[in-house]
Design a protein around this motif. Structure first.
Motif, PDB file in Angstrom:
ATOM      1  N   LEU A 238      16.000 -13.499   7.003  1.00  0.00           N
ATOM      2  CA  LEU A 238      15.067 -12.913   6.045  1.00  0.00           C
ATOM      3  C   LEU A 238      13.652 -12.949   6.596  1.00  0.00           C
ATOM      4  CD1 LEU A 238      16.124 -14.549   2.654  1.00  0.00           C
ATOM      5  CD2 LEU A 238      16.569 -12.211   3.406  1.00  0.00           C
ATOM      6  N   PHE A 239      12.867 -11.970   6.170  1.00  0.00           N
ATOM      7  CA  PHE A 239      11.423 -11.979   6.404  1.00  0.00           C
ATOM      8  C   PHE A 239      10.765 -12.377   5.092  1.00  0.00           C
ATOM      9  CE2 PHE A 239      12.867  -8.574   9.346  1.00  0.00           C
ATOM     10  CZ  PHE A 239      12.520  -9.200  10.529  1.00  0.00           C
ATOM     11  N   LEU A 240       9.776 -13.245   5.169  1.00  0.00           N
ATOM     12  CA  LEU A 240       9.039 -13.692   3.992  1.00  0.00           C
ATOM     13  C   LEU A 240       7.559 -13.457   4.214  1.00  0.00           C
ATOM     14  CD1 LEU A 240      10.825 -17.140   3.569  1.00  0.00           C
ATOM     15  CD2 LEU A 240      11.380 -15.003   2.402  1.00  0.00           C
ATOM     16  N   TRP A 241       6.855 -13.003   3.163  1.00  0.00           N
ATOM     17  CA  TRP A 241       5.408 -12.818   3.241  1.00  0.00           C
ATOM     18  C   TRP A 241       4.803 -13.038   1.869  1.00  0.00           C
ATOM     19  CZ3 TRP A 241       8.870  -8.758   3.751  1.00  0.00           C
ATOM     20  CH2 TRP A 241       8.809  -7.757   2.800  1.00  0.00           C
ATOM     21  N   SER A 242       3.509 -13.218   1.849  1.00  0.00           N
ATOM     22  CA  SER A 242       2.777 -13.471   0.615  1.00  0.00           C
ATOM     23  C   SER A 242       2.274 -12.148   0.049  1.00  0.00           C
ATOM     24  CB  SER A 242       1.591 -14.382   0.936  1.00  0.00           C
ATOM     25  OG  SER A 242       0.850 -14.659  -0.195  1.00  0.00           O
ATOM     26  N   PRO A 243       2.224 -11.972  -1.229  1.00  0.00           N
ATOM     27  CA  PRO A 243       2.675 -12.859  -2.300  1.00  0.00           C
ATOM     28  C   PRO A 243       4.110 -12.539  -2.706  1.00  0.00           C
ATOM     29  CG  PRO A 243       1.335 -11.130  -3.274  1.00  0.00           C
ATOM     30  CD  PRO A 243       1.422 -10.864  -1.773  1.00  0.00           C
ATOM     31  N   SER A 244       4.981 -13.427  -2.504  1.00  0.00           N
ATOM     32  CA  SER A 244       6.384 -13.353  -2.956  1.00  0.00           C
ATOM     33  C   SER A 244       7.187 -12.233  -2.321  1.00  0.00           C
ATOM     34  CB  SER A 244       6.452 -13.219  -4.481  1.00  0.00           C
ATOM     35  OG  SER A 244       5.773 -14.267  -5.094  1.00  0.00           O
ATOM     36  N   GLY A 245       6.776 -11.748  -1.151  1.00  0.00           N
ATOM     37  CA  GLY A 245       7.512 -10.676  -0.487  1.00  0.00           C
ATOM     38  C   GLY A 245       8.711 -11.210   0.268  1.00  0.00           C
ATOM     39  N   GLN A 246       9.745 -10.390   0.312  1.00  0.00           N
ATOM     40  CA  GLN A 246      10.963 -10.779   1.004  1.00  0.00           C
ATOM     41  C   GLN A 246      11.712  -9.530   1.421  1.00  0.00           C
ATOM     42  OE1 GLN A 246      13.291 -13.990  -0.743  1.00  0.00           O
ATOM     43  NE2 GLN A 246      15.047 -12.628  -0.729  1.00  0.00           N
ATOM     44  N   GLY A 247      12.286  -9.554   2.630  1.00  0.00           N
ATOM     45  CA  GLY A 247      13.076  -8.427   3.097  1.00  0.00           C
ATOM     46  C   GLY A 247      14.119  -8.878   4.085  1.00  0.00           C
ATOM     47  N   SER A 248      15.192  -8.143   4.160  1.00  0.00           N
ATOM     48  CA  SER A 248      16.299  -8.469   5.047  1.00  0.00           C
ATOM     49  C   SER A 248      16.015  -7.990   6.472  1.00  0.00           C
ATOM     50  CB  SER A 248      17.579  -7.801   4.545  1.00  0.00           C
ATOM     51  OG  SER A 248      18.610  -7.935   5.494  1.00  0.00           O
ATOM     52  N   ALA A 249      16.373  -8.820   7.434  1.00  0.00           N
ATOM     53  CA  ALA A 249      16.255  -8.418   8.841  1.00  0.00           C
ATOM     54  C   ALA A 249      17.307  -7.382   9.198  1.00  0.00           C
ATOM     55  CB  ALA A 249      16.379  -9.647   9.743  1.00  0.00           C
ATOM     56  N   ASP A 250      18.313  -7.224   8.352  1.00  0.00           N
ATOM     57  CA  ASP A 250      19.351  -6.210   8.574  1.00  0.00           C
ATOM     58  C   ASP A 250      18.981  -4.861   7.976  1.00  0.00           C
ATOM     59  OD1 ASP A 250      20.998  -8.018   9.931  1.00  0.00           O
ATOM     60  OD2 ASP A 250      21.921  -8.701   8.061  1.00  0.00           O
ATOM     61  N   GLU A 251      17.897  -4.806   7.224  1.00  0.00           N
ATOM     62  CA  GLU A 251      17.424  -3.561   6.594  1.00  0.00           C
ATOM     63  C   GLU A 251      15.953  -3.366   6.958  1.00  0.00           C
ATOM     64  OE1 GLU A 251      18.236  -3.911   2.427  1.00  0.00           O
ATOM     65  OE2 GLU A 251      20.397  -4.012   2.739  1.00  0.00           O
ATOM     66  N   LEU A 252      15.682  -3.144   8.240  1.00  0.00           N
ATOM     67  CA  LEU A 252      14.304  -3.112   8.739  1.00  0.00           C
ATOM     68  C   LEU A 252      13.461  -2.020   8.098  1.00  0.00           C
ATOM     69  CD1 LEU A 252      14.836  -3.887  12.523  1.00  0.00           C
ATOM     70  CD2 LEU A 252      13.889  -5.394  10.763  1.00  0.00           C
ATOM     71  N   GLU A 253      14.009  -0.823   7.925  1.00  0.00           N
ATOM     72  CA  GLU A 253      13.228   0.273   7.329  1.00  0.00           C
ATOM     73  C   GLU A 253      12.824  -0.075   5.897  1.00  0.00           C
ATOM     74  OE1 GLU A 253      11.739   3.037   8.246  1.00  0.00           O
ATOM     75  OE2 GLU A 253      12.452   3.036  10.311  1.00  0.00           O
ATOM     76  N   HIS A 254      13.757  -0.609   5.144  1.00  0.00           N
ATOM     77  CA  HIS A 254      13.458  -1.008   3.758  1.00  0.00           C
ATOM     78  C   HIS A 254      12.409  -2.120   3.747  1.00  0.00           C
ATOM     79  CE1 HIS A 254      14.067  -1.704  -0.489  1.00  0.00           C
ATOM     80  NE2 HIS A 254      14.187  -2.995  -0.228  1.00  0.00           N
ATOM     81  N   THR A 255      12.548  -3.078   4.647  1.00  0.00           N
ATOM     82  CA  THR A 255      11.598  -4.185   4.721  1.00  0.00           C
ATOM     83  C   THR A 255      10.208  -3.681   5.086  1.00  0.00           C
ATOM     84  OG1 THR A 255      13.328  -5.781   5.258  1.00  0.00           O
ATOM     85  CG2 THR A 255      11.075  -6.362   5.898  1.00  0.00           C
ATOM     86  N   ALA A 256      10.116  -2.794   6.071  1.00  0.00           N
ATOM     87  CA  ALA A 256       8.815  -2.249   6.474  1.00  0.00           C
ATOM     88  C   ALA A 256       8.170  -1.476   5.326  1.00  0.00           C
ATOM     89  CB  ALA A 256       8.976  -1.357   7.703  1.00  0.00           C
ATOM     90  N   ALA A 257       8.968  -0.713   4.582  1.00  0.00           N
ATOM     91  CA  ALA A 257       8.436   0.044   3.441  1.00  0.00           C
ATOM     92  C   ALA A 257       7.942  -0.900   2.342  1.00  0.00           C
ATOM     93  CB  ALA A 257       9.500   0.994   2.892  1.00  0.00           C
ATOM     94  N   ALA A 258       8.679  -1.972   2.082  1.00  0.00           N
ATOM     95  CA  ALA A 258       8.262  -2.943   1.064  1.00  0.00           C
ATOM     96  C   ALA A 258       6.978  -3.646   1.491  1.00  0.00           C
ATOM     97  CB  ALA A 258       9.376  -3.957   0.823  1.00  0.00           C
ATOM     98  N   LEU A 259       6.874  -3.941   2.756  1.00  0.00           N
ATOM     99  CA  LEU A 259       5.659  -4.576   3.277  1.00  0.00           C
ATOM    100  C   LEU A 259       4.473  -3.629   3.142  1.00  0.00           C
ATOM    101  CD1 LEU A 259       4.317  -6.947   4.684  1.00  0.00           C
ATOM    102  CD2 LEU A 259       5.140  -6.022   6.850  1.00  0.00           C
ATOM    103  N   ARG A 260       4.660  -2.371   3.472  1.00  0.00           N
ATOM    104  CA  ARG A 260       3.609  -1.371   3.319  1.00  0.00           C
ATOM    105  C   ARG A 260       3.160  -1.284   1.857  1.00  0.00           C
ATOM    106  NH1 ARG A 260       1.085   3.491   5.454  1.00  0.00           N
ATOM    107  NH2 ARG A 260      -0.184   4.119   3.692  1.00  0.00           N
ATOM    108  N   GLN A 261       4.119  -1.287   0.934  1.00  0.00           N
ATOM    109  CA  GLN A 261       3.796  -1.214  -0.481  1.00  0.00           C
ATOM    110  C   GLN A 261       2.965  -2.423  -0.898  1.00  0.00           C
ATOM    111  OE1 GLN A 261       7.175  -1.126  -3.091  1.00  0.00           O
ATOM    112  NE2 GLN A 261       5.954  -0.396  -4.804  1.00  0.00           N
ATOM    113  N   THR A 262       3.313  -3.590  -0.405  1.00  0.00           N
ATOM    114  CA  THR A 262       2.543  -4.799  -0.719  1.00  0.00           C
ATOM    115  C   THR A 262       1.109  -4.665  -0.231  1.00  0.00           C
ATOM    116  OG1 THR A 262       4.487  -6.230  -0.607  1.00  0.00           O
ATOM    117  CG2 THR A 262       2.361  -7.284  -0.273  1.00  0.00           C
ATOM    118  N   LEU A 263       0.923  -4.168   0.988  1.00  0.00           N
ATOM    119  CA  LEU A 263      -0.410  -4.077   1.572  1.00  0.00           C
ATOM    120  C   LEU A 263      -1.183  -2.863   1.079  1.00  0.00           C
ATOM    121  CD1 LEU A 263       0.364  -5.301   5.190  1.00  0.00           C
ATOM    122  CD2 LEU A 263      -0.574  -6.595   3.266  1.00  0.00           C
ATOM    123  N   ASP A 264      -0.516  -1.906   0.432  1.00  0.00           N
ATOM    124  CA  ASP A 264      -1.172  -0.752  -0.179  1.00  0.00           C
ATOM    125  C   ASP A 264      -1.856  -1.121  -1.489  1.00  0.00           C
ATOM    126  OD1 ASP A 264      -0.824   1.377   1.540  1.00  0.00           O
ATOM    127  OD2 ASP A 264       1.001   2.101   0.560  1.00  0.00           O
TER     128      ASP A 264
END
Length: 90
Positions: free
Chosen positions: A60-86
């Motif tokens: 798993l990838f973990l980031w603040s605040p409360s972000g989490q994404g699977s290393a097996d779903e990189l595109e989904h994780t990158a999109a969720a990270l972008r949404q957090t930073l947007d």
């Protein structure tokens, strides 16, 4: 010499880092024995640190605040990270 755990963590973080420019994000690997990925959004200036850790469901990838994404779903994780930073700062 890096342990197998450290090499796996770095490999997972590098795979995520390769996708981030396609999502408008910039990153830099930080640390040697305990690598993390420093990620920032050039437009908003928001930034976070990404940790990679094994779990019972795989890595798993973990980031603040409360972000989490699977290393097996990189595109989904990158999109969720972008949404957090947007998100606008409050």
């Amino acid at each position: 010499m890096a342990s197998g755990y450290t090499r796996e963590r770095r490999t997972r973080l590098e795979a995520l880092a390769e996708l981030l420019p396609h999502h408008g994000l910039v990153s830099r690997m930080v640390g040697t024995d305990d690598p993390v990925l420093w990620v920032w959004h050039p437009r908003t200036g928001r930034q976070t640190i990404i940790f990679a850790t094994p779990s019972n469901r795989g890595w798993l990838f973990l980031w603040s605040p409360s972000g989490q994404g699977s290393a097996d779903e990189l595109e989904h994780t990158a999109a969720a990270l972008r949404q957090t930073l947007d998100m606008a700062q409050t």
